[in-house]
Scaffold this motif. Structure first.
Motif, PDB file in Angstrom:
ATOM      1  N   ARG A 238     -56.059  -9.470  71.544  1.00 54.16           N
ATOM      2  CA  ARG A 238     -57.179  -9.075  72.372  1.00 54.16           C
ATOM      3  C   ARG A 238     -58.357  -9.791  71.771  1.00 54.16           C
ATOM      4  O   ARG A 238     -59.068  -9.953  72.932  1.00 54.16           O
ATOM      5  CB  ARG A 238     -57.284  -7.667  72.463  1.00 54.16           C
ATOM      6  CG  ARG A 238     -56.164  -7.190  73.294  1.00 54.16           C
ATOM      7  CD  ARG A 238     -56.423  -5.452  73.428  1.00 54.16           C
ATOM      8  NE  ARG A 238     -56.341  -4.664  72.247  1.00 54.16           N
ATOM      9  CZ  ARG A 238     -55.128  -4.084  71.701  1.00 54.16           C
ATOM     10  NH1 ARG A 238     -54.175  -4.225  72.346  1.00 54.16           N
ATOM     11  NH2 ARG A 238     -55.486  -3.369  70.815  1.00 54.16           N
ATOM     12  N   GLU A 239     -58.582 -10.086  70.688  1.00 55.92           N
ATOM     13  CA  GLU A 239     -59.680 -11.055  70.221  1.00 55.92           C
ATOM     14  C   GLU A 239     -59.809 -12.416  70.603  1.00 55.92           C
ATOM     15  O   GLU A 239     -60.558 -13.105  70.228  1.00 55.92           O
ATOM     16  CB  GLU A 239     -59.696 -10.757  68.787  1.00 55.92           C
ATOM     17  CG  GLU A 239     -60.135  -9.406  68.334  1.00 55.92           C
ATOM     18  CD  GLU A 239     -60.157  -9.213  66.867  1.00 55.92           C
ATOM     19  OE1 GLU A 239     -59.750 -10.211  66.294  1.00 55.92           O
ATOM     20  OE2 GLU A 239     -60.318  -7.934  66.487  1.00 55.92           O
ATOM     21  N   GLY A 240     -58.699 -12.983  71.235  1.00 57.71           N
ATOM     22  CA  GLY A 240     -58.504 -14.275  71.737  1.00 57.71           C
ATOM     23  C   GLY A 240     -57.459 -15.292  71.046  1.00 57.71           C
ATOM     24  O   GLY A 240     -57.548 -16.442  71.335  1.00 57.71           O
ATOM     25  N   MET A 241     -57.055 -14.590  70.038  1.00 59.71           N
ATOM     26  CA  MET A 241     -56.143 -15.604  69.303  1.00 59.71           C
ATOM     27  C   MET A 241     -54.681 -15.509  69.913  1.00 59.71           C
ATOM     28  O   MET A 241     -54.039 -14.822  70.417  1.00 59.71           O
ATOM     29  CB  MET A 241     -55.659 -15.160  67.835  1.00 59.71           C
ATOM     30  CG  MET A 241     -54.956 -15.938  66.876  1.00 59.71           C
ATOM     31  SD  MET A 241     -54.948 -15.473  65.135  1.00 59.71           S
ATOM     32  CE  MET A 241     -56.667 -15.913  64.577  1.00 59.71           C
ATOM     33  N   ASP A 242     -54.348 -16.841  69.948  1.00 61.76           N
ATOM     34  CA  ASP A 242     -52.563 -17.079  70.337  1.00 61.76           C
ATOM     35  C   ASP A 242     -51.848 -16.381  69.528  1.00 61.76           C
ATOM     36  O   ASP A 242     -51.923 -15.665  68.301  1.00 61.76           O
ATOM     37  CB  ASP A 242     -52.278 -18.759  70.097  1.00 61.76           C
ATOM     38  CG  ASP A 242     -50.828 -18.915  70.127  1.00 61.76           C
ATOM     39  OD1 ASP A 242     -50.226 -19.071  69.211  1.00 61.76           O
ATOM     40  OD2 ASP A 242     -50.371 -19.020  71.413  1.00 61.76           O
ATOM     41  N   GLY A 243     -50.438 -15.821  70.186  1.00 61.87           N
ATOM     42  CA  GLY A 243     -49.629 -14.905  69.398  1.00 61.87           C
ATOM     43  C   GLY A 243     -49.104 -15.408  68.327  1.00 61.87           C
ATOM     44  O   GLY A 243     -49.002 -14.651  67.429  1.00 61.87           O
ATOM     45  N   ASN A 244     -48.633 -16.747  68.185  1.00 67.48           N
ATOM     46  CA  ASN A 244     -47.833 -17.282  67.098  1.00 67.48           C
ATOM     47  C   ASN A 244     -48.836 -17.329  65.967  1.00 67.48           C
ATOM     48  O   ASN A 244     -48.707 -16.916  64.662  1.00 67.48           O
ATOM     49  CB  ASN A 244     -47.540 -18.684  67.487  1.00 67.48           C
ATOM     50  CG  ASN A 244     -46.063 -18.545  68.115  1.00 67.48           C
ATOM     51  OD1 ASN A 244     -45.272 -17.643  68.082  1.00 67.48           O
ATOM     52  ND2 ASN A 244     -45.640 -19.768  68.707  1.00 67.48           N
TER      53      ASN A 244
ATOM     54  N   ARG B 232     -51.352  -4.128  65.361  1.00 64.56           N
ATOM     55  CA  ARG B 232     -52.502  -5.050  64.664  1.00 64.56           C
ATOM     56  C   ARG B 232     -52.073  -6.541  65.333  1.00 64.56           C
ATOM     57  O   ARG B 232     -53.124  -7.164  65.843  1.00 64.56           O
ATOM     58  CB  ARG B 232     -52.055  -5.386  63.005  1.00 64.56           C
ATOM     59  CG  ARG B 232     -53.058  -6.477  62.330  1.00 64.56           C
ATOM     60  CD  ARG B 232     -53.220  -6.082  61.365  1.00 64.56           C
ATOM     61  NE  ARG B 232     -53.697  -4.889  60.585  1.00 64.56           N
ATOM     62  CZ  ARG B 232     -54.087  -4.612  59.517  1.00 64.56           C
ATOM     63  NH1 ARG B 232     -54.225  -5.557  58.563  1.00 64.56           N
ATOM     64  NH2 ARG B 232     -54.639  -3.585  59.105  1.00 64.56           N
ATOM     65  N   TRP B 233     -50.893  -7.138  65.823  1.00 71.99           N
ATOM     66  CA  TRP B 233     -50.509  -8.103  66.421  1.00 71.99           C
ATOM     67  C   TRP B 233     -51.373  -8.133  67.633  1.00 71.99           C
ATOM     68  O   TRP B 233     -52.048  -9.260  68.232  1.00 71.99           O
ATOM     69  CB  TRP B 233     -49.281  -8.213  66.390  1.00 71.99           C
ATOM     70  CG  TRP B 233     -48.741  -9.704  66.937  1.00 71.99           C
ATOM     71  CD1 TRP B 233     -48.504 -10.883  66.411  1.00 71.99           C
ATOM     72  CD2 TRP B 233     -48.141  -9.943  68.495  1.00 71.99           C
ATOM     73  NE1 TRP B 233     -48.201 -11.813  67.306  1.00 71.99           N
ATOM     74  CE2 TRP B 233     -47.884 -11.276  68.664  1.00 71.99           C
ATOM     75  CE3 TRP B 233     -48.262  -9.099  69.691  1.00 71.99           C
ATOM     76  CZ2 TRP B 233     -47.578 -11.829  69.675  1.00 71.99           C
ATOM     77  CZ3 TRP B 233     -47.666  -9.580  70.453  1.00 71.99           C
ATOM     78  CH2 TRP B 233     -47.497 -11.052  70.777  1.00 71.99           C
ATOM     79  N   LEU B 234     -51.153  -7.053  68.641  1.00 73.79           N
ATOM     80  CA  LEU B 234     -51.775  -7.010  69.687  1.00 73.79           C
ATOM     81  C   LEU B 234     -53.342  -6.751  69.719  1.00 73.79           C
ATOM     82  O   LEU B 234     -54.028  -7.594  70.358  1.00 73.79           O
ATOM     83  CB  LEU B 234     -51.415  -5.770  70.192  1.00 73.79           C
ATOM     84  CG  LEU B 234     -50.046  -5.777  70.963  1.00 73.79           C
ATOM     85  CD1 LEU B 234     -49.435  -4.167  71.519  1.00 73.79           C
ATOM     86  CD2 LEU B 234     -49.634  -6.628  72.096  1.00 73.79           C
TER      87      LEU B 234
END
Length: 406
Positions: free
Chosen positions: A356-362, A350-352
């Protein structure tokens, strides 16, 4: 995606997870600090505990154990076990299923190093410098001062070397905050530093001629009678564009981790046989460094964490820790080992996907946790089974365990 690939990705998430755990703990992540710690319904997961008389004889309150197990069913825990004086006091989940232990792997590295310390052939001299051992790095070589760091500095996380490392990811910001971008005198600054641990892996394998996995199998898993570990349970995370040194990753079951922890409770002895020098076990709590972090991670010694007294855990306790609260607690004063594991695979998917939709990792990580506490998330299958266990939730679990100690 294979489980090995997921374990490598998970290792890259360590610091974002730590940051978010702090935010959740302080109520700064969007969660109200006044909300219940676990508004989730209990999951249908098997639990067991000893009968009240026997539990009491071993120092545990049955009512406290019941509260602890009830709370665990409301977290995304997949396996949990309390072993006191060799008896299973309480457990949850299937204890035979291996999960990625993420950064708890470093306790395994410490253990196999401890079995091979010495100045002879195929042994590891703690006072040898990187220069003497022929250790450098690339791209970007170490400086002459950095190559004066010793094996002992690596074990104590005080090399002061700020060099990119495999399986590091978000760790770089915190490492740079502590170490800066220039040279440091070896032995003067503590920092949680994957470069140290990966270089230690290289040194171990060059000096002994064994992989870390082979050494663990031959020196620990087989003597302790581990049932679920094979050489396929280990893999490497590599980043040759950053560093020559690899990170050795492990998948282990709760029952095998409990055996590992028991070895330390028993100061290196198994069935009357010395598997590890008692002096090596003693070093963990006798020669640790204060981290400047409160609570469970107040100290760090030989790749294990040392909790402060205000956690309620007795003096002399230490634990291995990894992403998703993968933990092995060694509590000699209670003659107890506690293992906590969560399968992080679905969480990482889910995090990945959000990234991929453009949100920063944190931001993606925080969104997952916060969404699970929203009304719609409380009853979702993902949030009940796979959500990330934050530091606030985990600290509450430790409080309950301490309270159950009758």
């Amino acid at each position: 995606m294979t489980r090995r690939r997921l374990s490598i990705i998970a290792a890259l998430l360590l610091v974002p997870a730590v940051i978010l755990g702090y935010l959740v703990a302080t109520g700064e992540s969007g969660l109200s600090s006044g909300r219940p710690l676990s508004p989730f319904a209990p999951r249908d997961v098997p639990t067991s505990r000893l009968d009240p008389d026997r539990a009491g004889a071993l120092g545990w309150s049955s009512e406290g154990l019941d509260r602890t197990l009830d709370y665990l069913t409301r977290l995304s825990v997949d396996s949990f076990i309390v072993v006191t004086e060799g008896e299973i006091v309480a457990s949850l989940g299937d204890l035979t299923v291996p999960y990625s232990i993420h950064s708890a792997r470093k306790a395994i590295l410490s253990a196999v190093v401890g079995q091979h310390v010495g100045d002879g052939p195929n042994e590891i001299p703690l006072d040898a410098t990187l220069a003497e051992l022929g250790i450098d790095d690339g791209p970007g070589p170490l400086t002459p001062l950095q190559r004066q760091a010793t094996v002992l500095h690596l074990l104590k996380s005080v090399s002061g070397i700020n060099h990119p490392a495999a399986a590091e990811g978000g760790l770089t910001a915190e490492k740079e905050r502590r170490l800066g971008k220039g040279e440091n005198q070896p032995g003067t600054i503590w920092a949680y530093n994957n470069w140290d641990y990966n270089a230690l892996t290289t040194i171990f394998e060059r000096r002994t001629g064994l992989s870390v996995a082979e050494a663990f199998r031959d020196g620990i898993a087989e003597p302790l009678g581990m049932q679920d570990f094979t050489l396929d349970s280990a893999s490497y995370s590599e980043a040759p564009d950053l560093s020559r040194h690899r990170a050795a990753m492990f998948w282990l079951s709760a029952r095998d981790l409990a055996r590992f922890g028991q070895l330390f409770v028993d100061r290196g002895v198994m069935d009357g046989r010395s598997v590890m020098p008692a002096s090596w076990v003693d070093r963990i709590t006798a020669d640790y460094t204060e981290t400047g972090i409160e609570g469970l991670r107040a100290g760090h010694g030989y790749l294990w964490w040392i909790p402060s007294r205000d956690t309620g855990l007795p003096e002399g306790s230490f634990f291995a820790w990894g992403l998703g609260q993968q933990t092995v607690f060694v509590i000699p004063a209670w003659k107890t080992v506690i293992v906590h594991q969560s399968d992080t695979s679905e969480f990482l998917k889910r995090w990945l996907s959000i990234q991929r939709e453009g949100m920063d990792g944190n931001a993606a990580l925080e969104k997952i946790v916060v969404d699970c506490y929203a009304k719609a998330g409380l009853n979702s299958a993902f949030c009940q089974e796979h959500r990330f266990t934050g530091r606030r939730e985990f600290n509450r679990l430790i409080d309950l365990i301490v309270g159950a100690r009758g």
